[in-house]
Design a protein around this motif. Structure first.
Motif, PDB file in Angstrom:
ATOM      1  N   SER A 197      -1.752  -4.000  -9.930  1.00 25.65           N
ATOM      2  CA  SER A 197      -2.153  -3.842  -8.525  1.00 25.65           C
ATOM      3  C   SER A 197      -3.299  -4.770  -8.171  1.00 25.65           C
ATOM      4  O   SER A 197      -3.439  -5.172  -7.008  1.00 25.65           O
ATOM      5  CB  SER A 197      -2.542  -2.386  -8.247  1.00 25.65           C
ATOM      6  N   PHE A 238      -3.028   2.270  -5.207  1.00 32.88           N
ATOM      7  CA  PHE A 238      -3.924   2.068  -4.072  1.00 32.88           C
ATOM      8  C   PHE A 238      -4.316   3.380  -3.405  1.00 32.88           C
ATOM      9  O   PHE A 238      -5.402   3.479  -2.826  1.00 32.88           O
ATOM     10  CB  PHE A 238      -3.286   1.122  -3.046  1.00 32.88           C
ATOM     11  N   PHE A 288      -3.596  -7.115  -5.028  1.00 32.67           N
ATOM     12  CA  PHE A 288      -4.791  -7.145  -4.195  1.00 32.67           C
ATOM     13  C   PHE A 288      -5.198  -8.591  -3.928  1.00 32.67           C
ATOM     14  O   PHE A 288      -5.450  -8.991  -2.786  1.00 32.67           O
ATOM     15  CB  PHE A 288      -5.900  -6.397  -4.931  1.00 32.67           C
ATOM     16  N   TYR A 314       0.802  -1.213   0.000  1.00 38.95           N
ATOM     17  CA  TYR A 314       0.000   0.000   0.000  1.00 38.95           C
ATOM     18  C   TYR A 314       0.846   1.278   0.000  1.00 38.95           C
ATOM     19  O   TYR A 314       0.466   2.275  -0.618  1.00 38.95           O
ATOM     20  CB  TYR A 314      -0.908   0.038   1.228  1.00 38.95           C
ATOM     21  N   GLN A 351     -14.674  -2.016  -0.595  1.00 37.59           N
ATOM     22  CA  GLN A 351     -14.225  -0.958  -1.506  1.00 37.59           C
ATOM     23  C   GLN A 351     -15.393  -0.020  -1.767  1.00 37.59           C
ATOM     24  O   GLN A 351     -16.516  -0.454  -2.029  1.00 37.59           O
ATOM     25  CB  GLN A 351     -13.710  -1.517  -2.831  1.00 37.59           C
ATOM     26  N   GLY A 404       2.184  -0.349  -6.634  1.00 38.30           N
ATOM     27  CA  GLY A 404       1.061  -0.446  -5.704  1.00 38.30           C
ATOM     28  C   GLY A 404       0.716   0.860  -5.025  1.00 38.30           C
ATOM     29  O   GLY A 404      -0.458   1.241  -4.953  1.00 38.30           O
TER      30      GLY A 404
END
Length: 307
Positions: A127, A83, A131, A73, A105, A79
């Protein structure tokens, strides 16, 4: 209540045979890791092997195989800038509902058209693998602890979504959704067992029509549209439902803002964040780039470019 379905004997036997041919990283290894890919490929062992090899190679080449969730993150060069543009929750490995984990989300304020102006579409795709990798790690721990299959349910809050963006099959949001769904279907169909969509901005019948633009029937069967957030309790225990949605889950770790939402806040896209092609070239030491050319290649084909 949502539960992860058990694996039949035939799938487990195929998984045991395939498991001898591949090396599964310790953080993903569980009694059901290989079986998930075999069931996801409808029993096709050879295709399952290829999917596993592709996935493990991807995590190794991009370096997220050795990073923690916080590092993905906040540190990873792909990423982090991705993110921080999305409103998402953490994977809390201590919270389960019938051996199922939950991720949240929220799409409100997330403008995909604007996000595409500040990061490459490929960043979002890479990404999404990361995830799902977070899912796999947490699920493996739960499966090793309980001896039972585990999976993840995603609660997707559609409040604030502009339906017009999804009515055009050539729009950036639809293209992105198709790519994400393909990765889900090809590699992680058994990781993410259900996608619960709440606060739909239009009629549910219209949302089902839109879903046909972006996914196959088998993947669409894992969707669940709810008219009321209170209905979440029909599918999940209150301990994995954020307080904001009527449950008991509060993330007081410092990640979520506010804690009752269990989701981190996002960085909105501003015009000052836009990246031009010239800036990308100059950042990489090329002051006078060659004329732009466009080529089209199919999956697994190779294109050589001489500089």
């Amino acid at each position: 209540m949502i539960e992860t379905p058990n694996f039949d004997n035939e799938t487990m036997e195929k998984a045991a045979h395939l498991r001898k041919q591949i090396s599964v990283p310790a953080d993903l290894n569980s009694p059901f890791f290989v079986a998930k890919f075999i069931r996801g490929q409808n029993g096709n062992v050879e295709m399952a092997r290829k999917r596993i090899e592709h996935y493990l190679l991807h995590r190794e080449l991009l370096g997220y195989d050795k990073m923690t969730e916080d590092e993905l993150y906040n540190v990873h060069p792909i990423g982090k800038p991705t993110f921080e543009r999305f409103v998402i929750s953490r994977m809390d490995e201590t919270l389960t509902s019938n051996n199922v984990h939950v991720i949240v989300q929220k799409l409100k304020g997330t403008n995909l058209n604007e996000i595409m102006k500040v990061i490459p579409l490929s960043h979002v795709i890479h990404s999404y693998f990361m995830f799902q990798d977070m899912f796999g790690r947490v699920v493996a721990k739960t499966e090793n602890r309980t001896g039972k299959p585990s999976s993840v349910v995603c609660i997707l809050d559609l409040d604030g979504v502009n339906l017009a963006d999804f009515l055009n099959p050539l729009s950036a949001p639809v293209k992105l959704a198709r790519l994400v769904v393909k990765i889900w279907a090809d590699y992680f169909s058994e990781h993410l067992c259900k996608l619960i969509l709440i606060n739909p901005p239009g009629l549910v019948s219209l949302m089902w029509k839109i879903s046909k633009y972006v996914m196959d029937a088998e993947t669409a069967a894992k969707l669940c549209f709810l008219d009321s957030v209170e209905d979440l309790k029909k599918y999940l225990h209150p301990n994995v439902i954020p307080v904001e949605f009527g449950g008991d889950w509060i993330d007081s770790s410092g990640f979520a803002d506010p804690p009752e939402s269990c989701c981190k806040s996002y960085i909105p896209v501003e015009k000052g964040h836009y990246r031009t092609q010239e800036q990308v070239w100059s950042d990489n030491g090329v002051l006078k780039p060659s004329p732009m050319k466009t080529s089209t290649i199919k999956s697994h084909q190779k294109l050589d470019i001489e500089l």
